[in-house]
Motif scaffolding. Structure first.
Motif, PDB file in Angstrom:
ATOM      1  N   LYS A  83       4.018 -27.938 -94.161  1.00 38.24           N
ATOM      2  CA  LYS A  83       3.466 -29.139 -94.803  1.00 38.24           C
ATOM      3  C   LYS A  83       4.275 -30.358 -94.387  1.00 38.24           C
ATOM      4  CE  LYS A  83       1.486 -27.069 -98.969  1.00 38.24           C
ATOM      5  NZ  LYS A  83       1.926 -26.535-100.271  1.00 38.24           N
ATOM      6  N   LYS A  84       5.587 -30.216 -94.346  1.00 34.83           N
ATOM      7  CA  LYS A  84       6.461 -31.339 -93.975  1.00 34.83           C
ATOM      8  C   LYS A  84       6.140 -31.852 -92.571  1.00 34.83           C
ATOM      9  CE  LYS A  84      11.348 -32.402 -93.153  1.00 34.83           C
ATOM     10  NZ  LYS A  84      12.714 -31.828 -93.077  1.00 34.83           N
ATOM     11  N   HIS A  85       5.795 -30.920 -91.669  1.00 31.42           N
ATOM     12  CA  HIS A  85       5.601 -31.303 -90.258  1.00 31.42           C
ATOM     13  C   HIS A  85       4.128 -31.373 -89.839  1.00 31.42           C
ATOM     14  CE1 HIS A  85       9.880 -31.247 -89.273  1.00 31.42           C
ATOM     15  NE2 HIS A  85       9.967 -30.237 -90.111  1.00 31.42           N
ATOM     16  N   GLY A  86       3.219 -31.159 -90.791  1.00 34.18           N
ATOM     17  CA  GLY A  86       1.794 -31.185 -90.446  1.00 34.18           C
ATOM     18  C   GLY A  86       1.393 -30.027 -89.547  1.00 34.18           C
ATOM     19  N   LYS A  87       2.043 -28.863 -89.734  1.00 31.60           N
ATOM     20  CA  LYS A  87       1.766 -27.680 -88.897  1.00 31.60           C
ATOM     21  C   LYS A  87       1.291 -26.528 -89.781  1.00 31.60           C
ATOM     22  CE  LYS A  87       3.575 -29.867 -85.322  1.00 31.60           C
ATOM     23  NZ  LYS A  87       2.822 -30.288 -84.160  1.00 31.60           N
ATOM     24  N   LYS A  88       1.217 -25.302 -89.204  1.00 30.92           N
ATOM     25  CA  LYS A  88       0.616 -24.192 -89.959  1.00 30.92           C
ATOM     26  C   LYS A  88       1.428 -22.892 -89.844  1.00 30.92           C
ATOM     27  CE  LYS A  88      -3.734 -26.104 -90.584  1.00 30.92           C
ATOM     28  NZ  LYS A  88      -4.790 -26.513 -89.693  1.00 30.92           N
ATOM     29  N   VAL A  89       1.223 -22.047 -90.859  1.00 28.33           N
ATOM     30  CA  VAL A  89       1.904 -20.745 -90.907  1.00 28.33           C
ATOM     31  C   VAL A  89       0.863 -19.631 -90.848  1.00 28.33           C
ATOM     32  CG1 VAL A  89       3.210 -19.189 -92.450  1.00 28.33           C
ATOM     33  CG2 VAL A  89       3.888 -21.589 -92.211  1.00 28.33           C
ATOM     34  N   VAL A  90       1.194 -18.588 -90.104  1.00 27.57           N
ATOM     35  CA  VAL A  90       0.356 -17.394 -90.007  1.00 27.57           C
ATOM     36  C   VAL A  90       1.190 -16.217 -90.522  1.00 27.57           C
ATOM     37  CG1 VAL A  90      -0.847 -15.836 -88.408  1.00 27.57           C
ATOM     38  CG2 VAL A  90      -0.860 -18.322 -88.006  1.00 27.57           C
ATOM     39  N   VAL A  91       0.593 -15.382 -91.368  1.00 28.80           N
ATOM     40  CA  VAL A  91       1.322 -14.204 -91.869  1.00 28.80           C
ATOM     41  C   VAL A  91       0.934 -12.985 -91.043  1.00 28.80           C
ATOM     42  CG1 VAL A  91       1.503 -12.607 -93.816  1.00 28.80           C
ATOM     43  CG2 VAL A  91       1.725 -15.070 -94.186  1.00 28.80           C
ATOM     44  N   ASP A  92       1.958 -12.304 -90.538  1.00 27.42           N
ATOM     45  CA  ASP A  92       1.789 -11.117 -89.686  1.00 27.42           C
ATOM     46  C   ASP A  92       1.940  -9.865 -90.542  1.00 27.42           C
ATOM     47  OD1 ASP A  92       2.412  -8.882 -88.029  1.00 27.42           O
ATOM     48  OD2 ASP A  92       3.075 -10.214 -86.437  1.00 27.42           O
ATOM     49  N   THR A  93       0.942  -8.974 -90.478  1.00 25.19           N
ATOM     50  CA  THR A  93       0.932  -7.816 -91.384  1.00 25.19           C
ATOM     51  C   THR A  93       1.549  -6.543 -90.795  1.00 25.19           C
ATOM     52  OG1 THR A  93      -1.298  -7.261 -90.659  1.00 25.19           O
ATOM     53  CG2 THR A  93      -1.093  -8.642 -92.644  1.00 25.19           C
TER      54      THR A  93
END
Ligand SMILES: O=C(CO)[C@H](O)[C@H](O)COP(=O)(O)O
Length: 213
Positions: free
Chosen positions: A101-111
């Motif tokens: 959120k701070k950098h305007g980017k995204k997170v993906v969760v790896d299962t």
């Protein structure tokens, strides 16, 4: 439309850039694999973003702790998306999401290693991750009886944004798309092909040929 992500599990920045130049016309997301980042450091992320500013650069960090800190260093290096392991504490995933959120980017969760992927995918989606990678790693793929169809079925059940990774190839990519995946990840099917550009083109055409209801 399902995006095509090339997973680059090569070991040098030079080889990764050479492959990316061949396949870039056909892929939406360029993934720098964990072995590549461990081998070359985050400078490979910086080099890839500089070479392909219009592509989404996916740093497969497989973060397991210090979620905010490790996600932030990847974002500062040029990553648009980073992975956090789904099996770790929720605080780590939430920390990475804060950095995103701070950098305007995204997170993906790896299962990888998650026992109940469907339930966990639904849980972590609520934390604000971009999508969940239903993933069987390269080691798991060698086990007897492994089939990517298990991941594809789980994607349909989860009803959250998801990608499928784990041996996706020209024979299975249409099933990934038909299941409603946001992203189809192909590593070996592209970098292991005799002609990686032709392989990536064929995968992209297969995606485009499927109409999802
Ligand atoms: O993240 C990975 C391994 O941990 C791979 O990049 C991912 O599994 C995709 O590669 P392949 O299509 O060869 O399975």
């Amino acid at each position: 439309m399902t995006k095509l992500q090339v997973a680059i599990d090569l070991l040098t920045t030079e080889a990764a850039l050479e492959l990316a130049h061949k396949v870039a016309p056909y892929v939406d997301i360029i993934e720098l694999g964990t072995p590549l980042i461990k081998s070359e450091g985050l400078k490979v992320v910086t080099a890839m973003k500089a070479a392909f500013p219009d592509k989404l650069i996916f740093a497969d960090m497989k973060i397991a702790d210090t979620g905010f800190l490790e996600a932030e260093i990847a974002f500062l290096a040029g990553a648009d998306l980073v992975t956090v392991m789904g099996a770790v504490d929720n605080a780590t995933i939430k920390g990475a999401v804060e950095a995103a959120k701070k950098h305007g980017k995204k997170v993906v969760v790896d299962t990888i290693g998650v026992k109940n992927r469907v339930e966990r995918a639904q849980e972590v989606t609520a934390f604000g991750v971009a999508f969940v990678e239903l993933h069987a790693g390269l080691d798991e793929q060698t086990l007897a009886g492994y089939s990517v169809q298990t991941l594809i079925s789980e994607g349909k059940l989860a009803k959250v944004p998801f990608s499928v990774a784990g041996g996706v190839n020209i024979d299975t990519i249409k099933d990934v798309v038909a299941a409603g995946a946001d992203v189809a990840v192909a590593g070996g099917a592209i970098y292991g092909a005799e002609d990686p550009a032709a392989a990536a083109k064929a995968l992209k055409e297969a995606i485009n040929s499927v109409t999802v209801a």
